[in-house]
Design a protein around this motif. Structure first.
Motif, PDB file in Angstrom:
ATOM      1  N   UNK A  29      66.889  10.541  20.113  1.00 51.59           N
ATOM      2  CA  UNK A  29      66.225  10.912  18.674  1.00 51.59           C
ATOM      3  C   UNK A  29      65.273  11.973  19.243  1.00 51.59           C
ATOM      4  N   UNK A  30      65.436  13.065  18.348  1.00 43.82           N
ATOM      5  CA  UNK A  30      63.883  14.111  18.491  1.00 43.82           C
ATOM      6  C   UNK A  30      63.215  13.933  17.304  1.00 43.82           C
ATOM      7  N   UNK A  31      61.824  13.692  17.558  1.00 45.72           N
ATOM      8  CA  UNK A  31      61.101  13.663  16.383  1.00 45.72           C
ATOM      9  C   UNK A  31      59.784  14.641  16.690  1.00 45.72           C
ATOM     10  N   UNK A  32      59.222  14.914  15.519  1.00 46.69           N
ATOM     11  CA  UNK A  32      58.224  16.037  15.792  1.00 46.69           C
ATOM     12  C   UNK A  32      56.964  15.878  14.661  1.00 46.69           C
ATOM     13  N   UNK A  85      48.487  17.844   8.864  1.00 53.25           N
ATOM     14  CA  UNK A  85      48.438  17.148   7.464  1.00 53.25           C
ATOM     15  C   UNK A  85      49.552  16.224   7.257  1.00 53.25           C
ATOM     16  N   UNK A  86      49.744  15.280   8.206  1.00 50.82           N
ATOM     17  CA  UNK A  86      50.484  14.328   8.061  1.00 50.82           C
ATOM     18  C   UNK A  86      51.941  14.388   7.807  1.00 50.82           C
ATOM     19  N   UNK A  87      52.647  15.427   8.239  1.00 54.93           N
ATOM     20  CA  UNK A  87      54.067  15.823   8.312  1.00 54.93           C
ATOM     21  C   UNK A  87      54.705  15.181   9.424  1.00 54.93           C
ATOM     22  N   UNK A  88      56.160  14.795   9.350  1.00 56.01           N
ATOM     23  CA  UNK A  88      56.812  14.459  10.245  1.00 56.01           C
ATOM     24  C   UNK A  88      58.329  14.470  10.202  1.00 56.01           C
ATOM     25  N   UNK A  89      59.075  14.658  11.079  1.00 50.70           N
ATOM     26  CA  UNK A  89      60.465  14.892  11.165  1.00 50.70           C
ATOM     27  C   UNK A  89      61.107  14.161  12.101  1.00 50.70           C
ATOM     28  N   UNK A  90      62.577  13.877  11.895  1.00 49.92           N
ATOM     29  CA  UNK A  90      63.276  13.160  12.778  1.00 49.92           C
ATOM     30  C   UNK A  90      64.760  13.890  12.878  1.00 49.92           C
ATOM     31  N   UNK A 121      62.775   5.141  11.180  1.00 50.25           N
ATOM     32  CA  UNK A 121      63.647   5.136  12.310  1.00 50.25           C
ATOM     33  C   UNK A 121      64.181   3.678  12.775  1.00 50.25           C
ATOM     34  N   UNK A 122      63.224   2.754  12.515  1.00 50.13           N
ATOM     35  CA  UNK A 122      63.754   1.205  12.516  1.00 50.13           C
ATOM     36  C   UNK A 122      64.751   0.973  11.618  1.00 50.13           C
ATOM     37  N   UNK A 123      64.794   1.360  10.160  1.00 47.58           N
ATOM     38  CA  UNK A 123      65.600   1.040   9.045  1.00 47.58           C
ATOM     39  C   UNK A 123      66.886   1.998   9.448  1.00 47.58           C
ATOM     40  N   UNK A 124      67.120   3.043  10.328  1.00 45.79           N
ATOM     41  CA  UNK A 124      68.160   3.815  10.553  1.00 45.79           C
ATOM     42  C   UNK A 124      68.962   3.151  11.803  1.00 45.79           C
ATOM     43  N   UNK A 125      68.312   2.210  12.288  1.00 47.85           N
ATOM     44  CA  UNK A 125      68.921   1.528  13.445  1.00 47.85           C
ATOM     45  C   UNK A 125      68.546   2.395  14.841  1.00 47.85           C
TER      46      UNK A 125
END
Length: 330
Positions: free
Chosen positions: A250-253, A257-262, A291-295
């Motif tokens: 998985x790529x995350x970034x 100001x508290x943004x996040x993507x996966x 990410x936990x929720x999506x397995x």
């Protein structure tokens, strides 16, 4: 425009003993590869500035223009183009070599100078009375990508101007992958324009990256990030720690100001989230729980627990409370 706090829900909580002491609210969207919302918290239509979470989109023209191929860019270069790095020696050295390979130097950067966030390098520079340079800026990899594209296009030196060919190419890529017309932009911490979209649009873009063919521009950038988590952020940082914990799947970034993507290729899904008060600790907690929720992330992995149920310690080292994902995400 809707106020960002409108319709927000609690995504992270601070507990001290048996008391709920603080709560962070925000919005989050999970999209599938058709661009449809799989699950959402808060208001998916909230207009947001994705900040550094959009760096892989800003790097798309580097590949689609042919500039990356013309300059023999490797996955390491591409990971740095998507990075908000620590300014550690590994980052500075690699960005420096790339900069020199395109015939540019620190003065060509339009991002400001920033102290290295690497404790050893920062201390050494202070002791040597060395001023921080632009190459130490967390966005210097992205800016080297911009300079590479500008050189390839034969465009002028002010590559952060919204009317510059580099930024016009970034806007075109941004609107294409979000499938939206951007309502405008804000100027980012590194002086480049940061285009706005809805949270749904950003999650849709990340799902597009997730489902992309490995040989496509999107696939190359995504795979560069997962192959080099150390270059995307750095030691001790949530992006690097969590990507390692997911074994490069998985790529995350993060974004300011508290943004996040996966970007989840196996699930062909994308995630975007925003904490309305700008609290990074809450964004890290919420993305880990999603990410936990999506397995994608083992709930019992030490790195997962470090964010989804993070101990809060006092000055004497006593655990006095926890930062936890809110019930809505469980």
């Amino acid at each position: 425009m809707t106020h960002p706090a409108h319709g927000a829900v609690t995504l992270a909580e601070i507990w001290r003993g048996p008391f709920l002491e603080s709560a962070h609210q925000g919005h989050a969207v999970i999209c599938d590869d058709t661009g449809q919302i799989v699950e959402a918290w808060g208001e998916p239509g909230t207009v947001v500035l994705p900040r550094s979470s959009s760096k892989m989109i800003q790097a798309l023209p580097l590949l689609t223009s042919g500039a990356a191929a013309a300059h023999n860019l490797t996955p390491e270069h591409l990971a740095l183009a998507c990075a908000s790095h620590q300014g550690a020696p590994v980052h500075v050295d690699k960005v420096g070599a790339w900069l020199s390979a395109i015939g540019k130097n620190d003065d060509d950067f339009k991002c400001g100078p920033q102290e290295s966030r690497d404790p050893d390098l920062r201390t050494a520079m202070i002791k040597a009375n060395e001023a921080p340079c632009r190459i130490h800026n967390n966005c210097s990899g992205k800016h080297t990508g911009f300079l590479t594209l500008a050189k390839h296009l034969g465009a002028g030196p002010n590559y952060v101007d919204p009317d510059h060919p580099v930024q016009k190419a970034c806007l075109e890529a941004f609107e294409q992958v979000t499938n939206e017309t951007s309502p405008g932009y804000g100027i980012d911490g590194c002086s480049a324009p940061n285009f706005a979209c809805t949270l749904h649009g950003m999650a849709r873009a990340m799902a597009h990256f997730a489902a992309a063919d490995p040989d496509s521009a999107e696939g190359e950038l995504r795979n560069a990030m997962t192959a080099h988590p150390d270059l995307v952020a750095g030691e001790g940082r949530a992006c690097t720690r969590l990507m390692r914990a997911m074994n490069g799947k998985v790529a995350i970034k993060t974004g300011a100001e508290a943004f996040f993507i996966a970007i989840l290729p196996e699930q062909r899904m994308g995630v975007a989230l925003k904490i309305t008060d700008g609290g990074t600790r809450a964004a890290e907690c919420a993305i880990a729980q999603i990410l936990v929720r999506l397995g994608a992330l083992d709930p019992n992995h030490p790195e997962a627990l470090a964010y989804t149920s993070a101990p809060i310690k006092n000055w004497d080292g006593l655990t006095t409370g926890h930062l936890r994902a809110a019930p809505a995400l469980l």
